[in-house]
Design an enzyme around this catalytic site. Sequence first.
Site: not given
Length: 291
Positions: A10, A12, A104, A211, A261
Amino acid sequence: MTHVSQNSFSIEFFPPKGPKGAARLDKARARLATLGPDFFSVTFGAGGTTRSGTLETVAATMKATGIAAAPHLSCIEGTKESINELLDSYKAAGVDRIVALRGDLPQGMDEPGVFSYANELVAHIKQRHGDDFHIEVGCYPEYHPQAPSPAADIENFVRKVRAGADSAMTQYFYNADAYFNFVEEVAAQGVDIPIVPGIMPITDFGQVSRFSAMCGADIPRWIRQKMEGYGDDQTAVQAFGREVVARMCEQLLAGGAPGLHFYSLNKAQPTIDLWHDLGLPLPAGRIVETG
């Protein structure tokens, strides 16, 4: 609860901001759709800032590609009513998979909305909708940065599974052993749902470093040292990043990971390159483009 055995692949992305962002996403999504992923997932902004954008992006994605799209749904929604409205909207739009997360907390917000933890959100979706939605949850192989201890983080994940989660996708990482150790730990607690590794391509090392500092993902010292040694040589950074991540993906799949993913960051080429390097399945008759 039935768990499929074949691997799931998958991709995102996040809802775009403004016309330029929308045009970029349209282009990237069209290219990513040629890979034939099992589904796309669509994130939301902190504080629900792109909540409507998530719904619009999910609907547009399914219409443009014919591929299932799974919206992220978070506990930071203000009321049970607003969550129920969203769930009804997703069901009406033909969505059959939800990614249920705590989310978050935006700055200045000490507590989430009506649900404090993702397991409560999962239980609510299950109670209200039964098996209408396949419920995906998140997990942290290197443990959640806000968890008081690794054991507490494992307990939190197990609670989400017992509340009705059907599968999980992980935060990204660059150490396959962290993933395998996490899977062993939760298996010892009786968890048997598929746990799909989240994969972050490395094309901009500065961005990935930022990140990682925020989400607690460890960048092994040998990778960091080598990346920093390349300096401004973006070609070398990207070639090394592609090689490192592809090698880790091979290790994960060989070790029994039930799929991958990919976090695309609304860019097509890095995911396309990895898909090609790994020889992942393509729709019949497709030859993947490479860069």
